[in-house]
Design an enzyme around this catalytic site. Sequence first.
Site, short mmCIF file in Angstrom:
data_model
loop_
_atom_site.label_atom_id
_atom_site.label_comp_id
_atom_site.label_asym_id
_atom_site.label_seq_id
_atom_site.Cartn_x
_atom_site.Cartn_y
_atom_site.Cartn_z
N ASN A 61 4.28 -7.16 -4.84
CA ASN A 61 3.35 -6.06 -5.16
C ASN A 61 3.60 -4.86 -4.25
OD1 ASN A 61 2.25 -7.74 -3.09
ND2 ASN A 61 0.20 -6.93 -3.44
N GLU A 63 1.80 -1.33 -3.20
CA GLU A 63 0.56 -0.56 -3.26
C GLU A 63 0.80 0.91 -2.92
OE1 GLU A 63 -2.34 -2.74 -0.93
OE2 GLU A 63 -2.37 -4.35 -2.43
N ASN A 64 -0.25 1.69 -3.10
CA ASN A 64 -0.14 3.13 -2.93
C ASN A 64 -1.49 3.67 -2.44
OD1 ASN A 64 -0.07 6.10 -3.89
ND2 ASN A 64 2.00 5.37 -4.25
N ALA A 65 -1.44 4.72 -1.62
CA ALA A 65 -2.69 5.34 -1.13
C ALA A 65 -3.53 5.82 -2.31
CB ALA A 65 -2.37 6.50 -0.19
N TYR A 67 -4.64 4.41 -5.14
CA TYR A 67 -4.65 2.98 -5.49
C TYR A 67 -4.08 2.63 -6.87
CZ TYR A 67 -7.65 2.04 -1.40
OH TYR A 67 -8.16 1.92 -0.14
N CYS A 72 1.47 -4.54 -9.47
CA CYS A 72 1.47 -5.97 -9.14
C CYS A 72 2.90 -6.51 -9.05
CB CYS A 72 0.75 -6.76 -10.23
SG CYS A 72 -1.01 -6.44 -10.36
N GLU A 74 4.11 -9.19 -10.46
CA GLU A 74 4.65 -9.69 -11.73
C GLU A 74 5.28 -8.57 -12.54
OE1 GLU A 74 1.71 -10.17 -10.39
OE2 GLU A 74 0.72 -11.97 -11.14
N CYS A 111 -3.28 -10.89 -13.15
CA CYS A 111 -4.29 -9.98 -13.72
C CYS A 111 -4.02 -9.76 -15.22
CB CYS A 111 -4.29 -8.65 -12.98
SG CYS A 111 -3.00 -7.52 -13.48
N CYS A 114 -0.85 -7.74 -16.20
CA CYS A 114 0.39 -8.50 -16.04
C CYS A 114 0.55 -9.51 -17.17
CB CYS A 114 0.43 -9.20 -14.69
SG CYS A 114 0.69 -8.03 -13.33
N1 THU Z 1 -1.80 -8.40 -7.41
C1 THU Z 1 -0.59 -8.82 -7.88
O1 THU Z 1 0.46 -8.40 -7.39
N2 THU Z 1 -0.59 -9.69 -8.89
C2 THU Z 1 -1.70 -10.20 -9.49
O2 THU Z 1 -1.59 -10.92 -10.46
C3 THU Z 1 -3.02 -9.89 -8.95
C4 THU Z 1 -3.07 -8.81 -7.95
C5 THU Z 1 -1.81 -7.44 -6.30
C6 THU Z 1 -2.27 -6.06 -6.70
C7 THU Z 1 -2.74 -5.54 -5.38
O3 THU Z 1 -1.61 -5.02 -4.67
C8 THU Z 1 -3.23 -6.77 -4.64
O4 THU Z 1 -2.67 -7.87 -5.30
C9 THU Z 1 -4.73 -6.90 -4.63
O5 THU Z 1 -5.26 -6.77 -5.91
#
Ligand code: THU
Length: 164
Positions: A61, A63-65, A67, A72, A74, A111, A114
Amino acid sequence: MQNIDFHIHATRLLWDELDDSQKELLSIAKDMTDNSYSPYSHFRVGAAVRLANGQIVSGSNQENAAYPSGLCAERTTLFAANANYPDQAVKALAIACYTNGHFTPYPGSPCGSCRQVMIETEHRYNTPMQILLYGDEYIYLFDNAQDLLPLSFLSEDLSGEKKP
Ligand code: THU
């Protein structure tokens, strides 16, 4: 009125019950949690896919400031696989989650977005995609992405005529 039940099937396995290729893919997903960029959630997710030609593609995963701009593990991994090997079906996808200094004891749950991308990939290649969700205590195995998203939206739905 009619009650309709949708059934999905999963297998719950202990690590020792996995075959070597499943162990390999999950081990890579676990290693990939190290490459997670998750300074906001501190929730590290690693993923790995095995393609029809045997190639393994992995990701984590990001992330970014801002959000919602993050992605993710996947989808990072599936998009990288499909972008680099567009003619290769995805046969299996493994994910693992690490937070608070350890891998999660129970299987991580992908999620909804995904799951939607998994379904698209499964249909694109007309090949079932095995899904492996790692937990330290046990692993969930799904035989295909469809099981993770009943009543999913597919290209056929765009016609407006598809019977669900
Ligand atoms: N996240 C995933 O990479 N995969 C998932 O299936 C659920 C959530 C990540 C997204 C975010 O970077 C962090 O987990 C918290 O939600």
